[in-house]
Write a protein that holds these residues in place. Structure first.
Motif, PDB file in Angstrom:
ATOM      1  N   LYS A   1       0.822  -1.213   0.000  1.00 28.67           N
ATOM      2  CA  LYS A   1       0.000   0.000   0.000  1.00 28.67           C
ATOM      3  C   LYS A   1       0.860   1.268   0.000  1.00 28.67           C
ATOM      4  O   LYS A   1       0.551   2.233  -0.693  1.00 28.67           O
TER       5      LYS A   1
ATOM      6  N   HIS B   1       0.948   4.162  -3.095  1.00 33.88           N
ATOM      7  CA  HIS B   1       0.773   5.610  -2.954  1.00 33.88           C
ATOM      8  C   HIS B   1       2.009   6.385  -3.405  1.00 33.88           C
ATOM      9  O   HIS B   1       1.885   7.468  -3.971  1.00 33.88           O
ATOM     10  N   LYS B   2       3.185   5.828  -3.188  1.00 34.73           N
ATOM     11  CA  LYS B   2       4.405   6.483  -3.664  1.00 34.73           C
ATOM     12  C   LYS B   2       4.435   6.532  -5.192  1.00 34.73           C
ATOM     13  O   LYS B   2       4.790   7.563  -5.777  1.00 34.73           O
TER      14      LYS B   2
ATOM     15  N   HIS C   1       1.805   6.358  -7.168  1.00 29.14           N
ATOM     16  CA  HIS C   1       0.719   7.246  -7.579  1.00 29.14           C
ATOM     17  C   HIS C   1       1.162   8.696  -7.466  1.00 29.14           C
ATOM     18  O   HIS C   1       0.931   9.505  -8.367  1.00 29.14           O
ATOM     19  N   ARG C   2       1.821   9.015  -6.365  1.00 23.06           N
ATOM     20  CA  ARG C   2       2.344  10.369  -6.155  1.00 23.06           C
ATOM     21  C   ARG C   2       3.351  10.731  -7.244  1.00 23.06           C
ATOM     22  O   ARG C   2       3.324  11.831  -7.796  1.00 23.06           O
TER      23      ARG C   2
ATOM     24  N   CYS D   1       0.152  16.569  -3.766  1.00 21.70           N
ATOM     25  CA  CYS D   1      -0.224  15.166  -3.512  1.00 21.70           C
ATOM     26  C   CYS D   1      -0.623  14.949  -2.056  1.00 21.70           C
ATOM     27  O   CYS D   1      -0.166  13.996  -1.412  1.00 21.70           O
TER      28      CYS D   1
ATOM     29  N   ASP E   1      -2.112  11.397  -1.111  1.00 20.94           N
ATOM     30  CA  ASP E   1      -1.120  10.328  -1.086  1.00 20.94           C
ATOM     31  C   ASP E   1      -0.120  10.521   0.050  1.00 20.94           C
ATOM     32  O   ASP E   1       0.210   9.565   0.761  1.00 20.94           O
TER      33      ASP E   1
ATOM     34  N   ARG F   1      -1.785   9.635   3.309  1.00 15.41           N
ATOM     35  CA  ARG F   1      -1.998   8.182   3.425  1.00 15.41           C
ATOM     36  C   ARG F   1      -0.679   7.453   3.679  1.00 15.41           C
ATOM     37  O   ARG F   1      -0.631   6.524   4.483  1.00 15.41           O
ATOM     38  N   ILE F   2       0.381   7.879   3.028  1.00 18.18           N
ATOM     39  CA  ILE F   2       1.696   7.271   3.266  1.00 18.18           C
ATOM     40  C   ILE F   2       2.090   7.441   4.730  1.00 18.18           C
ATOM     41  O   ILE F   2       2.532   6.486   5.381  1.00 18.18           O
TER      42      ILE F   2
END
Length: 104
Positions: A41, A45-46, A48-49, A61, A64, A67-68
């Motif tokens: 996960k 997110h990394k 996606h960012r 971002c 993201d 969430r990270i």
């Protein structure tokens, strides 16, 4: 095959439940499972960012990044939790079901 036909004809009402984790585990096994999920996960997110910032370097971002940070905090908490369970010789019951529904 019947499920695939349903999805083709009426995706609005389709849903899926994936029984991902269900069992009793040693603290080491539980730690391995949870850490693997958290790492996937975090990496999601990394990536996606990164894909967002390639198109717009000014995008902060925030979703993201937030969430990270949450997942990294959960990782630290989980490590302490599993260590304590291991020191006490406890087994851990874990269950996890992923519920997927269609949204407009």
């Amino acid at each position: 095959m019947e499920t695939l036909e349903l999805l083709k004809s009426d995706i609005k009402n389709a849903k899926q439940n994936i029984n991902l984790i269900d069992g009793c585990f040693s603290s080491s096994e539980a730690s391995d499972i949870i850490n693997a999920l958290l790492k996937v996960k975090i990496n999601f997110h990394k990536l996606h960012r990164l894909s967002i910032t390639e198109g717009n370097s000014k995008d902060k971002c925030e979703v993201d990044n937030s969430r990270i940070n949450e997942l990294i905090n959960e990782e630290a908490f989980a490590k302490a939790f599993f260590t304590q369970a291991r020191l006490q010789g406890k087994k851990l019951k874990m269950t996890s079901t992923i519920n997927i529904t269609v949204e407009d």
